[in-house]
Scaffold this motif. Sequence first.
Motif, PDB file in Angstrom:
ATOM      1  N   LEU A   1      48.356  38.308  34.972  1.00 22.96           N
ATOM      2  CA  LEU A   1      48.651  38.774  33.597  1.00 22.96           C
ATOM      3  C   LEU A   1      47.584  39.710  32.986  1.00 22.96           C
ATOM      4  N   VAL A   2      46.208  39.672  33.431  1.00 18.14           N
ATOM      5  CA  VAL A   2      45.159  40.682  33.158  1.00 18.14           C
ATOM      6  C   VAL A   2      45.684  42.029  33.699  1.00 18.14           C
ATOM      7  N   LEU A   3      46.019  42.200  34.960  1.00 17.46           N
ATOM      8  CA  LEU A   3      46.131  43.461  35.579  1.00 17.46           C
ATOM      9  C   LEU A   3      47.657  43.956  35.027  1.00 17.46           C
TER      10      LEU A   3
ATOM     11  N   LEU B   1      36.514  54.231  27.235  1.00 19.16           N
ATOM     12  CA  LEU B   1      37.481  53.870  28.446  1.00 19.16           C
ATOM     13  C   LEU B   1      36.782  53.311  29.268  1.00 19.16           C
ATOM     14  N   LEU B   2      35.526  54.256  29.910  1.00 19.60           N
ATOM     15  CA  LEU B   2      34.809  53.660  31.173  1.00 19.60           C
ATOM     16  C   LEU B   2      34.249  52.298  30.840  1.00 19.60           C
ATOM     17  N   ALA B   3      33.751  52.032  29.581  1.00 23.00           N
ATOM     18  CA  ALA B   3      33.339  50.610  29.172  1.00 23.00           C
ATOM     19  C   ALA B   3      34.422  49.482  29.318  1.00 23.00           C
ATOM     20  N   ASN B   4      35.365  49.797  28.836  1.00 23.96           N
ATOM     21  CA  ASN B   4      36.557  48.993  28.602  1.00 23.96           C
ATOM     22  C   ASN B   4      37.027  48.541  30.099  1.00 23.96           C
TER      23      ASN B   4
ATOM     24  N   ILE C   1      37.030  45.155  32.269  1.00 18.92           N
ATOM     25  CA  ILE C   1      38.200  44.423  32.823  1.00 18.92           C
ATOM     26  C   ILE C   1      37.928  44.077  34.247  1.00 18.92           C
ATOM     27  N   GLY C   2      37.009  44.709  34.880  1.00 18.36           N
ATOM     28  CA  GLY C   2      36.564  44.575  36.314  1.00 18.36           C
ATOM     29  C   GLY C   2      35.591  43.209  36.329  1.00 18.36           C
ATOM     30  N   VAL C   3      34.908  43.032  35.344  1.00 18.99           N
ATOM     31  CA  VAL C   3      34.603  41.665  34.977  1.00 18.99           C
ATOM     32  C   VAL C   3      35.337  40.659  34.836  1.00 18.99           C
TER      33      VAL C   3
ATOM     34  N   ALA D   1      36.096  49.673  37.840  1.00 18.02           N
ATOM     35  CA  ALA D   1      36.572  48.266  37.729  1.00 18.02           C
ATOM     36  C   ALA D   1      36.751  47.455  39.020  1.00 18.02           C
ATOM     37  N   VAL D   2      37.060  48.312  39.993  1.00 11.25           N
ATOM     38  CA  VAL D   2      37.314  47.626  41.366  1.00 11.25           C
ATOM     39  C   VAL D   2      36.100  47.187  41.923  1.00 11.25           C
ATOM     40  N   VAL D   3      34.951  48.007  41.843  1.00  5.71           N
ATOM     41  CA  VAL D   3      33.706  47.688  42.399  1.00  5.71           C
ATOM     42  C   VAL D   3      33.160  46.496  41.750  1.00  5.71           C
ATOM     43  N   VAL D   4      33.198  46.606  40.336  1.00  9.25           N
ATOM     44  CA  VAL D   4      32.708  45.400  39.655  1.00  9.25           C
ATOM     45  C   VAL D   4      33.541  44.174  39.923  1.00  9.25           C
ATOM     46  N   MET D   5      34.772  44.252  40.084  1.00  7.87           N
ATOM     47  CA  MET D   5      35.683  43.086  40.397  1.00  7.87           C
ATOM     48  C   MET D   5      35.246  42.481  41.717  1.00  7.87           C
ATOM     49  N   ARG D   6      35.048  43.211  42.564  1.00  4.01           N
ATOM     50  CA  ARG D   6      34.376  42.914  44.062  1.00  4.01           C
ATOM     51  C   ARG D   6      33.362  42.287  44.039  1.00  4.01           C
ATOM     52  N   MET D   7      32.388  42.518  43.083  1.00  6.34           N
ATOM     53  CA  MET D   7      30.919  42.336  43.282  1.00  6.34           C
ATOM     54  C   MET D   7      30.488  40.807  43.227  1.00  6.34           C
ATOM     55  N   PRO D   8      29.649  40.314  44.179  1.00  8.82           N
ATOM     56  CA  PRO D   8      29.598  38.964  44.247  1.00  8.82           C
ATOM     57  C   PRO D   8      28.789  38.455  42.830  1.00  8.82           C
ATOM     58  N   THR D   9      28.950  37.306  42.503  1.00  7.03           N
ATOM     59  CA  THR D   9      28.391  36.778  41.131  1.00  7.03           C
ATOM     60  C   THR D   9      26.975  37.001  41.233  1.00  7.03           C
ATOM     61  N   ASN D  10      26.236  36.757  42.069  1.00  4.65           N
ATOM     62  CA  ASN D  10      24.818  36.954  42.135  1.00  4.65           C
ATOM     63  C   ASN D  10      24.346  38.483  41.892  1.00  4.65           C
TER      64      ASN D  10
END
Length: 408
Positions: A22-24, A359-362, A366-368, A71-80
């Motif tokens: 839905l987000v994507l 746009l970059l911040a948005n 979205i990655g988060v 966004a892809v980098v942030v999405m795949r980033m471990p929570t820690n």
Amino acid sequence: MASEVLGWLRAVLDRPMTSYHLVLGSVALLLILGLMMVLSASSVNAYVNFGDSYYYVKRQALFLGAGLVGAVVVMRMPTNALRALSWFAIGLAVVLLTLTYTKLGIEKGGNRNWLYLGSEAFSVQPAEFAKLAMIIWGADVLARKQRLLDRPLHLLVPYLPVSGLLILLVVFQGDAGTAVVMAAIVAGVLWIVGAPLRLLGLLGGIGGLGVVGLFVTSANRMRRLAAFLDPTADLNGANDQSSAGVEAIASGGWWGVNIGGSRQKWGSLPEAHTDYIFAVLGEELGFFGALMVLALFLVLGYAGIRIATRVADPFSRYAAGGVTIWFMVQALVNLAVVLRLLPVAGVPLPLVSYGGSSLLANLLAIGVLLGCARREPAAHKVLGAKSTRRNRARVSTVVGSRTGRSGG
């Protein structure tokens, strides 16, 4: 028939990766629509000022590409890792906002909220990134204090003072619209973590007094307020942009005048590709086009709420909630301004308006949100199973290739 449709809808919504999709899906459609409208709304301005009708849309596409990678980098980033990064981000946000008060700061539209990076074309607006830093850092702080949040001191400190510092730095830049959005994010996150209503009421009262103070201490904002209260006054001044925006939407009718056919973008609407892009969208795509944008934001808001209520860890819950509040409040403020329901506030429409910093911040936000969606228990289980199958397939391939070589 209705029961079958409802049954199908429940089955779709019960799928493990529904929130993620839905987000994507909603974000992808908003980005495509935004890029298309930036091209249409900015073409005249770009040709007059730069001799290239595609000047703005090419820059927007460049920022879009960089933002998607981020966004892809942030999405795949471990929570820690994300939580650790949030402390660096909040410190950097304070530094960058402070630098706008030095010789590096430049003024645009009456607000000193930009940093000059060697060229005005590549200047940056720190407040856009400060919103995200405030959200992920606040989520980390509040998650660490999860068991102490029933005590007002631990609930508010250090989250409220640090967030308040960021908001004040934005206020003194002259950017009241962004400051209001940031204050709404803080209030929304406090509500998510369970702050007492009387405390939220007190903070709301203080915020309301702050907004009144922002108006009475600024002649420019008082002119905007007077123009808002009397739509027939100063039509060639304070009411110029608002009147042109309403006229654009009204002339769009049901189906619009077709893409590229806007008349207001020829000079009547100064911020056609930025803060007032929804007016051009309403003119060219009509009522149904405008309704589609509203529907996409509602889908994004629903998905964000769904993620925040489904994730197990507090950090992801607060981060997803903060990002959702940011997008919904900012979209609401922008649309209300364009529709003359609020005075002019200078707030872009998320994911749609032109602007590199925005746009970059948005997209990082979205990655988060997508990362939080992947951490929903059911989604995490499915992704874990897929990862296990891929690893087994790689091992089988490697073993098979080595066996084949030794046999030869």
